[in-house]
Design a protein around this motif. Sequence first.
Motif, PDB file in Angstrom:
ATOM      1  N   THR A 172      -5.619  18.065  20.305  1.00  0.00           N
ATOM      2  CA  THR A 172      -5.229  17.868  21.704  1.00  0.00           C
ATOM      3  C   THR A 172      -3.933  17.070  21.730  1.00  0.00           C
ATOM      4  O   THR A 172      -3.697  16.211  20.868  1.00  0.00           O
ATOM      5  CB  THR A 172      -6.307  17.089  22.493  1.00  0.00           C
ATOM      6  OG1 THR A 172      -6.546  15.838  21.841  1.00  0.00           O
ATOM      7  CG2 THR A 172      -7.589  17.882  22.575  1.00  0.00           C
ATOM      8  N   ALA A 173      -3.078  17.344  22.718  1.00  0.00           N
ATOM      9  CA  ALA A 173      -1.842  16.589  22.890  1.00  0.00           C
ATOM     10  C   ALA A 173      -2.157  15.284  23.604  1.00  0.00           C
ATOM     11  O   ALA A 173      -2.893  15.267  24.594  1.00  0.00           O
ATOM     12  CB  ALA A 173      -0.836  17.405  23.692  1.00  0.00           C
ATOM     13  N   VAL A 174      -1.601  14.180  23.097  1.00  0.00           N
ATOM     14  CA  VAL A 174      -1.844  12.872  23.714  1.00  0.00           C
ATOM     15  C   VAL A 174      -0.570  12.282  24.321  1.00  0.00           C
ATOM     16  O   VAL A 174      -0.601  11.177  24.846  1.00  0.00           O
ATOM     17  CB  VAL A 174      -2.453  11.881  22.701  1.00  0.00           C
ATOM     18  CG1 VAL A 174      -3.823  12.328  22.283  1.00  0.00           C
ATOM     19  CG2 VAL A 174      -1.549  11.702  21.489  1.00  0.00           C
ATOM     20  N   GLY A 175       0.560  13.006  24.235  1.00  0.00           N
ATOM     21  CA  GLY A 175       1.791  12.576  24.882  1.00  0.00           C
ATOM     22  C   GLY A 175       2.829  12.045  23.918  1.00  0.00           C
ATOM     23  O   GLY A 175       2.505  11.575  22.823  1.00  0.00           O
ATOM     24  N   ALA A 231       0.320  24.531  19.145  1.00  0.00           N
ATOM     25  CA  ALA A 231      -0.184  25.166  20.355  1.00  0.00           C
ATOM     26  C   ALA A 231      -1.352  26.092  20.022  1.00  0.00           C
ATOM     27  O   ALA A 231      -2.333  26.168  20.770  1.00  0.00           O
ATOM     28  CB  ALA A 231       0.938  25.933  21.046  1.00  0.00           C
ATOM     29  N   ARG A 232      -1.266  26.806  18.876  1.00  0.00           N
ATOM     30  CA  ARG A 232      -2.380  27.664  18.451  1.00  0.00           C
ATOM     31  C   ARG A 232      -3.611  26.823  18.112  1.00  0.00           C
ATOM     32  O   ARG A 232      -4.739  27.188  18.450  1.00  0.00           O
ATOM     33  CB  ARG A 232      -1.958  28.496  17.225  1.00  0.00           C
ATOM     34  CG  ARG A 232      -0.861  29.536  17.513  1.00  0.00           C
ATOM     35  CD  ARG A 232      -1.370  30.655  18.409  1.00  0.00           C
ATOM     36  NE  ARG A 232      -2.481  31.373  17.823  1.00  0.00           N
ATOM     37  CZ  ARG A 232      -2.364  32.434  17.014  1.00  0.00           C
ATOM     38  NH1 ARG A 232      -1.158  32.886  16.681  1.00  0.00           N
ATOM     39  NH2 ARG A 232      -3.443  33.060  16.556  1.00  0.00           N
ATOM     40  N   ALA A 233      -3.399  25.695  17.447  1.00  0.00           N
ATOM     41  CA  ALA A 233      -4.528  24.829  17.102  1.00  0.00           C
ATOM     42  C   ALA A 233      -5.161  24.218  18.350  1.00  0.00           C
ATOM     43  O   ALA A 233      -6.384  24.072  18.437  1.00  0.00           O
ATOM     44  CB  ALA A 233      -4.074  23.719  16.154  1.00  0.00           C
ATOM     45  N   PHE A 263      -6.707  15.055  16.520  1.00  0.00           N
ATOM     46  CA  PHE A 263      -7.761  16.022  16.244  1.00  0.00           C
ATOM     47  C   PHE A 263      -8.833  15.907  17.322  1.00  0.00           C
ATOM     48  O   PHE A 263      -9.174  14.809  17.775  1.00  0.00           O
ATOM     49  CB  PHE A 263      -8.373  15.768  14.870  1.00  0.00           C
ATOM     50  CG  PHE A 263      -7.508  16.255  13.736  1.00  0.00           C
ATOM     51  CD1 PHE A 263      -7.574  17.580  13.323  1.00  0.00           C
ATOM     52  CD2 PHE A 263      -6.622  15.401  13.104  1.00  0.00           C
ATOM     53  CE1 PHE A 263      -6.767  18.035  12.285  1.00  0.00           C
ATOM     54  CE2 PHE A 263      -5.809  15.846  12.073  1.00  0.00           C
ATOM     55  CZ  PHE A 263      -5.886  17.172  11.660  1.00  0.00           C
ATOM     56  N   ALA A 264      -9.354  17.052  17.729  1.00  0.00           N
ATOM     57  CA  ALA A 264     -10.349  17.078  18.802  1.00  0.00           C
ATOM     58  C   ALA A 264     -11.612  16.349  18.403  1.00  0.00           C
ATOM     59  O   ALA A 264     -12.328  15.824  19.256  1.00  0.00           O
ATOM     60  CB  ALA A 264     -10.665  18.520  19.188  1.00  0.00           C
ATOM     61  N   HIS A 265     -11.946  16.331  17.127  1.00  0.00           N
ATOM     62  CA  HIS A 265     -13.129  15.630  16.632  1.00  0.00           C
ATOM     63  C   HIS A 265     -12.801  15.114  15.246  1.00  0.00           C
ATOM     64  O   HIS A 265     -12.144  15.789  14.454  1.00  0.00           O
ATOM     65  CB  HIS A 265     -14.343  16.575  16.575  1.00  0.00           C
ATOM     66  CG  HIS A 265     -15.641  15.861  16.383  1.00  0.00           C
ATOM     67  ND1 HIS A 265     -15.999  15.282  15.199  1.00  0.00           N
ATOM     68  CD2 HIS A 265     -16.666  15.638  17.235  1.00  0.00           C
ATOM     69  CE1 HIS A 265     -17.191  14.736  15.325  1.00  0.00           C
ATOM     70  NE2 HIS A 265     -17.625  14.934  16.551  1.00  0.00           N
ATOM     71  N   ASP A 266     -13.314  13.959  14.936  1.00  0.00           N
ATOM     72  CA  ASP A 266     -13.018  13.372  13.624  1.00  0.00           C
ATOM     73  C   ASP A 266     -13.475  14.281  12.488  1.00  0.00           C
ATOM     74  O   ASP A 266     -12.844  14.322  11.424  1.00  0.00           O
ATOM     75  CB  ASP A 266     -13.692  12.009  13.496  1.00  0.00           C
ATOM     76  CG  ASP A 266     -13.026  10.971  14.380  1.00  0.00           C
ATOM     77  OD1 ASP A 266     -11.798  11.039  14.537  1.00  0.00           O
ATOM     78  OD2 ASP A 266     -13.731  10.099  14.910  1.00  0.00           O
ATOM     79  N   LEU A 267     -14.571  14.980  12.712  1.00  0.00           N
ATOM     80  CA  LEU A 267     -15.078  15.836  11.637  1.00  0.00           C
ATOM     81  C   LEU A 267     -14.129  16.997  11.335  1.00  0.00           C
ATOM     82  O   LEU A 267     -14.148  17.535  10.233  1.00  0.00           O
ATOM     83  CB  LEU A 267     -16.466  16.372  12.011  1.00  0.00           C
ATOM     84  CG  LEU A 267     -17.564  15.302  12.064  1.00  0.00           C
ATOM     85  CD1 LEU A 267     -18.869  15.922  12.509  1.00  0.00           C
ATOM     86  CD2 LEU A 267     -17.726  14.627  10.722  1.00  0.00           C
ATOM     87  N   VAL A 268     -13.330  17.385  12.319  1.00  0.00           N
ATOM     88  CA  VAL A 268     -12.327  18.424  12.053  1.00  0.00           C
ATOM     89  C   VAL A 268     -11.346  17.909  10.994  1.00  0.00           C
ATOM     90  O   VAL A 268     -11.059  18.572   9.994  1.00  0.00           O
ATOM     91  CB  VAL A 268     -11.579  18.802  13.340  1.00  0.00           C
ATOM     92  CG1 VAL A 268     -10.490  19.818  13.052  1.00  0.00           C
ATOM     93  CG2 VAL A 268     -12.544  19.317  14.391  1.00  0.00           C
TER      94      VAL A 268
END
Length: 1019
Positions: free
Chosen positions: A313-316, A304-306, A322-327
């Motif tokens: 992001t939660a996908v279910g 939740a902090r991340a 990850f919000a972006h692949d580079l992350v």
Amino acid sequence: MTAALIGRAHPAAALRAELDRAVASHGGLVLVTGEAGIGKTTLVTGLADDARRRGAMVLAGACWDSDSAPGYWPWVQVVRALRRELPEEEWARLDTATLSALLGEAAGSDGFRLHDAVTTALAAAAHDRPVVVVLDDLHWADAASLRLLEFAARHTWFERLLLVGAYRDVEVEAPGHPLRELVLPLVAKATTVTLTGLAPDEVAELMSRTAGTEPDPALAAEVHLRTGGNPFFVEQTARLWHSGSPVSAVAPGVRDALQRRLSLLPAPVTRLLTDAAVLGREFHRGILAALTGVPVPEIDQLLARAAAARLVTAVGDGRFAFAHDLVRESRYAELEPAEVRRRHAAVVRALDAAPDLVPLVFAADRARHAYLAGDEVEAERAAELLVAAARDASARLANDECAGHYRRALERAAEPRRRVVIALDLGITLCRRGEDEEAWRVFEEAVALVRELDDDALLARAALTLSRAAPTGSRLALTSDLLVAAHERLAGKPAEPLSLDRVTLELTARAAVLARDGEDDQELSFTLWARHDLIWGPGSARERERLTDELAVLARRTGDRENEFFAASLKWVALLEQGDPRYLDQYRVLRGLTAGSGLPGAEFAALLDGSIVGALRGRFAEAHADLDRVEELYGREFGYMVDHVRWSYLLLQGRFDDLAAHTARVAAGDHPHPDLLAALAAVQRGDATREVTGPFSREFAPMWLRYQAQAAALTGDREACERLLGELTPYSGEWLVALYGCEISGPVDLWAGLLEAALGRHDAAVSRLTAAAASADRMRLRPWAAEARARLASALAARGAPGDAQRSAAVTAAVRAVASELGMAHLAAPPSAPAPVPSDEFRRTDEVWTLRFAGREVRVPDAKGLRDLHILLGSPGAEIPAVRLLAPEGGETVVAARRLGGDPVLDEVAKSAYRRRLDHLDAEIDEATTLGKDRLAADLDREREALLAELRTAAGLGGRTRRLGDEAERARKAVTARIRDTLRKLAESHPELAGHLNATVTTGSSCRYAPEREVRWRL
């Protein structure tokens, strides 16, 4: 297009110029390259917007960074968009079977048919308005998608079609990258637009737009220096700067920028994200908990902090991304190589310790972790997981992926026996993909290792595997030697030589005993399937039923769901073949097993079997609809089987006009025996003039037996009738079933009854045909019951005993009522007399032609002109292009190419067929030379030279395919000359026939046989 872009005026202009050409006349291929975050996606998105404003159709697809991503994924998105754009009637004119298979499952095959279907669809769409196809993130593409891109670029150069791809060049074009060899040929054909970093003033403008505050020049210069002008890095830095962080927190690369963001989070969160990065772009919280030893509730709090920091992001369903692949890449890059291996090994161990979590992970991902763990995971365990991933991919019909897993498993496996088994499975997979050369290299390496080991079961498995790989030439010799050696090891040297079929069958029996004694379920399953397929034919159904029962038990014991489905499928086939009504109960068992299985292979079997059973029970509309669904979902993935099944429906219905068109389609495809289908359709129609020469392979033998029986009954050939009656009688009460259940050829007693009637044994005929109808009734197979009773009515009328006439009339009325209900037009109409055998004949047997006309018969040696005339006589009134007569094997391909708007002498399919024949000839020449058969070797070499000459004549300057226009004159001259020469020679041996043909055959660019009155030929 450039209004929303900064510092991209020149690249945008270059793309606009390519768009201008596509709108005006023709398109091409553009590649937009650069490092991660440099702005590739933004640039091509601007191009797409501009194209839409100018009326172009824009189709977009993006690749996915995952080992479990479906093959052809970006093209699946493109074709989906195309289907939405095209009117239904335009879509229907395309190769919808192949395109729908791609949409249904992202099929693993990268064969010519799929490439051609997609390319043709794009070209067809471009006829009405320009089309722009945008493929983003090609650095994550699968190899098959890149091959399709190259194919489309090569074959649409003069269409109003612009292909645009974007990828990270610094990654893909680096030596050793798996896609490098596929991308470089694309670069050679493309206009390449390479994006570099922004200039200092452009960095300032981007920072101003991002943060809403204009930086001073010094600050912008510093950011430019630290980021290299990478727009993504600049934006990240600008946001941090706007939030109050110093610019010095931004390093030259994204790793430092992301580290600054991560430093704002608690250490447990950053550590957790590093573990998550090892799992992949997407991950499940339960697996993350098992890997880290942190309870799930605490995992939820940390994630939740991340998520609040916009890093995930939660996908279910407990999954996060990850919000972006580079992350993810930045976290993963923090790890040293040894730590990377240790963490991947930890994933493997965590899943081994928690079996309930295994269903949450793709088999491919488990295999990836085991492979990347290197020596941290025991080699045999890694090989085991890789083999499991290969089998999973095979069940999903992803043959490319399957082969990749088997290759890596072979790399990791150390134990010799396991290496052999993996190599044999890899070879079979490569054969399915049409990669025979590599397959046989793998087989030969496996055989060499087998010979070093003292393992009877392994020797038998290698021999049986090679026998199922369609060996020819020297490969057949290798396979034969291996089969004999394995048989001698298990059964001892026979007192006298045995046939290879006998050796193979005895070997399967001995190998099965050995596997049972050793309690080796995997080996036993392989051996039983081999025996099941090898014994196929009349009289084997009872044993095959027992085999499928044992195979189902083995499959359940080993957790092999796919084999359980196939065992259930082939059991109902064996029951039907025995005339056992329980086949319907077994079919329902299959449907229950496959419902919701998620395995394409099993679902294909259930859908196809449902279609077959529906047709057998007279539900033809539903059966055809189910078959349409099969083609939509799976296309050509299972070769000619679907085409054959549809042919069998049309034959059973008696839809002879539709049957003729479909038989032509089958003949143009990859069916091995279209001549048998055409001959069967003819005798079913009552025409025995179309002959076919057997025998045929085991799986087609029941069809061949049916054809012979019908043909003999039609012609009244007493010797053939007696012989065939002797062959059929032992199987009275059973049904003829071919092609593993894809072809149901009716009750044996039906065809035996026809033979009895032809021999004048009317009582026996009535008895057998009555039994055939009763069997069909018990099986609830109404179309076959109607077929049998139609023949019974004729037999009763021919017998003429008291009451037979009335009984025949009653049976006929009942048949017509059922036939009308089921749509079996040939039975609903009054019966027609069988077509008499024509008195005129123009037929070849081996190298001799039998020619009969006007009461005179002669036999003459083979000649090309006779073959030309044979084709013309087979299509009276039709204009046959001389090009087709010049190369009849490729004639249909030529005609098809012309219909599609092109006219190559030999298209790629025809060339491939020539090359396959050349490879086959090379092997046969080697074998003949080895055996000292010099004359045979010389004959084969002459054929080889003729094929090479044909290929050379089909090539123009620079190896380009010659066009039909270049060949038309040569074809006209050659065909005219050889027909005239043949007619000149016929004038001496058969003047009546020569005179008839001189008066009715015209030659030129197209040739034609047009007699004033109909002449029926036996061809």
